[in-house]
Scaffold this motif. Sequence first.
Motif, PDB file in Angstrom:
ATOM      1  N   VAL A 485      24.582  73.542 114.413  1.00  0.00           N
ATOM      2  CA  VAL A 485      25.920  73.740 114.985  1.00  0.00           C
ATOM      3  C   VAL A 485      25.846  73.755 116.510  1.00  0.00           C
ATOM      4  N   ARG A 486      24.865  74.476 117.060  1.00  0.00           N
ATOM      5  CA  ARG A 486      24.747  74.577 118.518  1.00  0.00           C
ATOM      6  C   ARG A 486      24.494  73.220 119.163  1.00  0.00           C
ATOM      7  N   ALA A 487      23.708  72.355 118.472  1.00  0.00           N
ATOM      8  CA  ALA A 487      23.385  71.041 119.031  1.00  0.00           C
ATOM      9  C   ALA A 487      24.553  70.062 118.926  1.00  0.00           C
ATOM     10  N   ASN A 488      25.595  70.453 118.222  1.00  0.00           N
ATOM     11  CA  ASN A 488      26.731  69.534 117.998  1.00  0.00           C
ATOM     12  C   ASN A 488      28.061  70.213 118.301  1.00  0.00           C
ATOM     13  N   LEU A 489      28.091  70.986 119.365  1.00  0.00           N
ATOM     14  CA  LEU A 489      29.314  71.698 119.703  1.00  0.00           C
ATOM     15  C   LEU A 489      30.461  70.754 120.068  1.00  0.00           C
ATOM     16  N   PRO A 493      34.140  70.607 113.110  1.00  0.00           N
ATOM     17  CA  PRO A 493      33.471  71.255 111.971  1.00  0.00           C
ATOM     18  C   PRO A 493      33.230  70.300 110.807  1.00  0.00           C
ATOM     19  N   GLN A 494      34.171  69.400 110.554  1.00  0.00           N
ATOM     20  CA  GLN A 494      33.994  68.465 109.456  1.00  0.00           C
ATOM     21  C   GLN A 494      32.801  67.554 109.722  1.00  0.00           C
ATOM     22  N   GLU A 495      32.661  67.074 110.972  1.00  0.00           N
ATOM     23  CA  GLU A 495      31.547  66.182 111.326  1.00  0.00           C
ATOM     24  C   GLU A 495      30.207  66.926 111.199  1.00  0.00           C
ATOM     25  N   ILE A 496      30.203  68.181 111.611  1.00  0.00           N
ATOM     26  CA  ILE A 496      28.947  68.957 111.504  1.00  0.00           C
ATOM     27  C   ILE A 496      28.587  69.182 110.035  1.00  0.00           C
ATOM     28  N   VAL A 507      18.227  67.036 113.211  1.00  0.00           N
ATOM     29  CA  VAL A 507      17.023  66.249 113.452  1.00  0.00           C
ATOM     30  C   VAL A 507      16.455  66.535 114.838  1.00  0.00           C
ATOM     31  N   THR A 508      17.311  66.879 115.807  1.00  0.00           N
ATOM     32  CA  THR A 508      16.888  67.136 117.181  1.00  0.00           C
ATOM     33  C   THR A 508      15.798  68.189 117.255  1.00  0.00           C
ATOM     34  N   GLU A 530      34.640  77.117 107.556  1.00  0.00           N
ATOM     35  CA  GLU A 530      34.998  78.374 108.212  1.00  0.00           C
ATOM     36  C   GLU A 530      33.811  78.953 108.970  1.00  0.00           C
ATOM     37  N   TYR A 531      32.616  78.885 108.330  1.00  0.00           N
ATOM     38  CA  TYR A 531      31.403  79.415 108.964  1.00  0.00           C
ATOM     39  C   TYR A 531      31.063  78.597 110.216  1.00  0.00           C
ATOM     40  N   ILE A 532      31.151  77.288 110.126  1.00  0.00           N
ATOM     41  CA  ILE A 532      30.850  76.425 111.280  1.00  0.00           C
ATOM     42  C   ILE A 532      31.787  76.764 112.440  1.00  0.00           C
ATOM     43  N   LYS A 533      33.052  76.987 112.139  1.00  0.00           N
ATOM     44  CA  LYS A 533      34.010  77.334 113.194  1.00  0.00           C
ATOM     45  C   LYS A 533      33.611  78.631 113.889  1.00  0.00           C
ATOM     46  N   LYS A 534      33.194  79.633 113.088  1.00  0.00           N
ATOM     47  CA  LYS A 534      32.805  80.924 113.661  1.00  0.00           C
ATOM     48  C   LYS A 534      31.586  80.773 114.579  1.00  0.00           C
ATOM     49  N   VAL A 535      30.604  79.968 114.144  1.00  0.00           N
ATOM     50  CA  VAL A 535      29.402  79.779 114.950  1.00  0.00           C
ATOM     51  C   VAL A 535      29.733  79.014 116.234  1.00  0.00           C
ATOM     52  N   GLN A 536      30.557  77.988 116.127  1.00  0.00           N
ATOM     53  CA  GLN A 536      30.973  77.246 117.321  1.00  0.00           C
ATOM     54  C   GLN A 536      31.646  78.181 118.338  1.00  0.00           C
TER      55      GLN A 536
END
Length: 576
Positions: A485-489, A493-496, A507-508, A530-536
């Motif tokens: 998530v951090r590498a793709n801010l 969220p859908q793309e992540i 992969v990074t 929802e989780y991805i949004k919270k982390v972003q």
Amino acid sequence: FAVLKDDFGKLQRDLFGNASGATTIGGKLETQAQVLAEKDFAEGLVFVNSQFDLVEVFPLIGLPLRIKRFADCTSNIWNVQVKYHADNLVMDSLSLIKVQGTDRSYRSYVNNNEEVNCILPLFDYSQQDQDAIRLIRHPFFHLVMTNNVVLNVEELQPKAYLSLLCASYLYFSSMGDKCFSLLDRVATSTLLVYPEWVESDLPANADLSEVLFHYWVNEKQGTKKYADSADKILKTAFMKFFAAAPGGISAIVSLEFGGTTDSLVGSVIEQARTKFNRVYTLGSVARMCKQVATEVITSKCGVQGDNGEVRVDTNADGFALVVRTSKLEKDDFSRVPFGTLMKLWSDTHATAAPPSNDLLMEWAYEACEGSVEGMDFKEKLVSLLGGKVSDVVTAEATAQVTTDFVNYWKPLHRYIVPISRTEMQTLCDAKDIKMSDLWYNPLNGFVSNACMAPDCPFYLQPHGDFVNHMGVWGAQLPPAFHKTVRANLDKTPQEIMEIFLKKGACVTYGYDNKPIQLPEYEATADDTLEYIKKVQEAYRKIERKDAGLPPPAAPRGAAENKHLKNYDFYFGNKYN
């Protein structure tokens, strides 16, 4: 040997040389006195040149027995034990001798192939036996008995016959009423052959079996020799029996539950659920169950009164401390049978009752664990024996409690997000935690030695077993979730989420995992988004909160912790 033989022969001639009507050689000999009364007996002794010849021609007549001869029985004549008797059968010792080539054995088989290896002559007050009693008391006769009892003719043991009478008494008394008449004959034989021993006082170091036998014979005589010491002697005997029990106190006393094991397991599960906020890892669940099981069992065993005494319940829902009398009566680890001790006690006391369950428990504890003076031995027994019961209950309860704990734990740790250095300091101040005690990594906003789930009872508490704390997730902890998530801010969220579903991780950072299947993680697409949004949001907040802060010192544990081993490299790159 020659002196003993000549003296015995002279005595036999004086007593029976002119006897008329004695059984002739070759006739049926049914008693020992008949053998000794043979008018030609003394003449036959002339041809006996050694004690080795003697035991092969001098027949002992009596009850066939199977005895156990312990290794040191030649030095300790009392160390023999009767294991079997052939009832209503008379046999002579010469029938036991078997010679095959150079092999010589002293045993035979009777009554459905039961082995016998010893003869017990028994006497009574008949005229025939009283006429022969001086010969029976003679050392020459005891030399033959020494071989019969311990298979040794190298050394005369005047008490060999007495030890066999003693072992027979211990055996017959444990057999119940069916051996009552044999016990009478054992007592009579002892009084006839060893009157001085019966009347004497035994030395302080006398063998316990000899002491018990001496006590019993005197009781049969009605003497008051042991009036003041009977209880002490019997207590000593019981304690020696208990001390020899294989398995110690748990082989003697059991903690028996009046209800069902299921009810105990249910109580443990119910109480364990109330203690989940004290459990840090899955490995702690079994230990917690063990502790709860012990508490449950102790609570059901009784209550502690004002005087410190533990009352052991005997109701349907409680426990009872019970001496395993039926098991002990069958066990064969002592020369003095438990049944004999119980009967001796009953015969000694006016109530004719065996010692109480509590008294036996007290002696057993003292014999196996130590003095009971100034302590509540029942409480100690509950603790000792309850541990064994709780092992069984714990094993049955742990599986269910583990499942319940995981179900309790997972919702508390469902959404964990990174925290800025600024906010972490604020939280530490509020919780009175030194931030230097936390292995906080500003590169990812996570602490690697404390839980960061706000609802967890161990929130931000440093702990050396943190890895296993998070290990409750097992295989359901997605790899590199926060890094991805951090590498793709800059992505939605859908793309992540598509990255996880197609590649499995970022992969990074060197991960090349299999695509994630959301059901395997008990997650839905909506949960994941929802989780991805919270982390972003959390990482963006970190960038705002920590902007312009000077580089912190390397966190404690950076050198030892694999999560921080590249801290200086990453930190330098980020801020330089």
